[in-house]
Design an enzyme around this catalytic site. Sequence first.
Site, PDB file in Angstrom:
ATOM      1  N   ALA A  46       0.813  -1.218   0.000  1.00 23.15           N
ATOM      2  CA  ALA A  46       0.000   0.000   0.000  1.00 23.15           C
ATOM      3  C   ALA A  46       0.845   1.265   0.000  1.00 23.15           C
ATOM      4  O   ALA A  46       1.889   1.336   0.648  1.00 23.15           O
ATOM      5  CB  ALA A  46      -0.931  -0.011   1.206  1.00 23.15           C
ATOM      6  N   ILE A  88       2.835  -1.886   4.024  1.00 22.48           N
ATOM      7  CA  ILE A  88       3.183  -0.558   3.514  1.00 22.48           C
ATOM      8  C   ILE A  88       4.382  -0.647   2.578  1.00 22.48           C
ATOM      9  O   ILE A  88       5.416  -1.200   2.925  1.00 22.48           O
ATOM     10  CB  ILE A  88       3.509   0.404   4.670  1.00 22.48           C
ATOM     11  CG1 ILE A  88       2.377   0.401   5.710  1.00 22.48           C
ATOM     12  CG2 ILE A  88       3.732   1.817   4.142  1.00 22.48           C
ATOM     13  CD1 ILE A  88       2.716   1.191   6.961  1.00 22.48           C
ATOM     14  N   CYS A  89       4.256  -0.041   1.411  1.00 24.42           N
ATOM     15  CA  CYS A  89       5.339  -0.070   0.426  1.00 24.42           C
ATOM     16  C   CYS A  89       6.626   0.537   0.979  1.00 24.42           C
ATOM     17  O   CYS A  89       7.698  -0.038   0.859  1.00 24.42           O
ATOM     18  CB  CYS A  89       4.910   0.682  -0.829  1.00 24.42           C
ATOM     19  SG  CYS A  89       6.233   0.930  -2.037  1.00 24.42           S
ATOM     20  N   PHE A  90       6.526   1.722   1.581  1.00 25.25           N
ATOM     21  CA  PHE A  90       7.730   2.431   2.009  1.00 25.25           C
ATOM     22  C   PHE A  90       8.371   1.816   3.248  1.00 25.25           C
ATOM     23  O   PHE A  90       9.437   2.235   3.658  1.00 25.25           O
ATOM     24  CB  PHE A  90       7.416   3.909   2.246  1.00 25.25           C
ATOM     25  CG  PHE A  90       7.442   4.734   0.982  1.00 25.25           C
ATOM     26  CD1 PHE A  90       8.554   5.477   0.656  1.00 25.25           C
ATOM     27  CD2 PHE A  90       6.369   4.730   0.122  1.00 25.25           C
ATOM     28  CE1 PHE A  90       8.595   6.233  -0.507  1.00 25.25           C
ATOM     29  CE2 PHE A  90       6.393   5.469  -1.048  1.00 25.25           C
ATOM     30  CZ  PHE A  90       7.508   6.223  -1.366  1.00 25.25           C
ATOM     31  N   GLU A  91       7.719   0.807   3.839  1.00 23.80           N
ATOM     32  CA  GLU A  91       8.292   0.138   5.002  1.00 23.80           C
ATOM     33  C   GLU A  91       9.015  -1.144   4.604  1.00 23.80           C
ATOM     34  O   GLU A  91       9.699  -1.761   5.407  1.00 23.80           O
ATOM     35  CB  GLU A  91       7.183  -0.194   6.007  1.00 23.80           C
ATOM     36  CG  GLU A  91       7.672  -0.566   7.394  1.00 23.80           C
ATOM     37  CD  GLU A  91       6.523  -0.791   8.365  1.00 23.80           C
ATOM     38  OE1 GLU A  91       6.776  -1.273   9.472  1.00 23.80           O
ATOM     39  OE2 GLU A  91       5.375  -0.493   8.005  1.00 23.80           O
TER      40      GLU A  91
END
Length: 273
Positions: A81, A144-147
């Site tokens: 996401a 989460i994509c950025f995680e």
Amino acid sequence: MENYFWRLIVNAPAQGAWNMAVDEAILESTTSHLQPATLRFYSWNPFCLSLGHGQSIKDIDEESLQEHGWDLVRRPTGGKAILHADEFTYCICAPQNDPHVQGSVLESYRHLSQGLMGALQNIGLAASSEPHKDPSERNTTQPICFEVPSDYEITLNGKKIIGSAQARKKNGILQHGAIPLFGDIARITDVLQYSSEEERALSRSQLIAHATTLQEQAGRKITWKNLAQAFVCGFEKALDVKIKPGRLSELERRRAKEILEEKYANPDWTRRL
């Protein structure tokens, strides 16, 4: 290849479903060789949470999403996401025989990343792109994509700055990505499902530790327009490609409207997993 060039399309902010439909319509036209390979810049209004192609809808707290007034869409690309808020979004669509997207997913991503890093260099930021040496770093259970670290992701001072994903279909390649300009990088955790508030708080702290915004790194606000100019120059120089301004064709607009109804604005598509 004297007449070889990339088309540039710059669009006004739009709803998430329309943005995804336009990306796919451009992919169809470029892979059919009706249009040249295309670099597209856009943003989102209202803010929108995008799910990866194979991500479960159960990752989302839909009640909280509605309370925030944010849209929901499912991307044609994989990954996790992303909250598309105060950001700059790019998309590259090209036929599979385009010299800049040949090879494996990783090979083409690394090649295109030269343009992304060139864009950041143009605004005075020295980015890096390296593989993760420890496979345990790839915590793919997080929503989460950025995680989630990935090989050769682009970072600034050790923090992820661009979340990109690629899809290969219809004899072509679509790669799009998000660059947070400013704002709360961790607000996405407000609209995801967690087993407890402690888990939410942990996810928030991990995201702040692993991801960043351009404003945080530059110490000043980078405008959407300035970054767009930096992207054009970065890709032209790094990939040695001429980029010419263009616009969506009438066929692409018609096809985007069809795809919008068939897929991205269709709850059956968004909620299929």
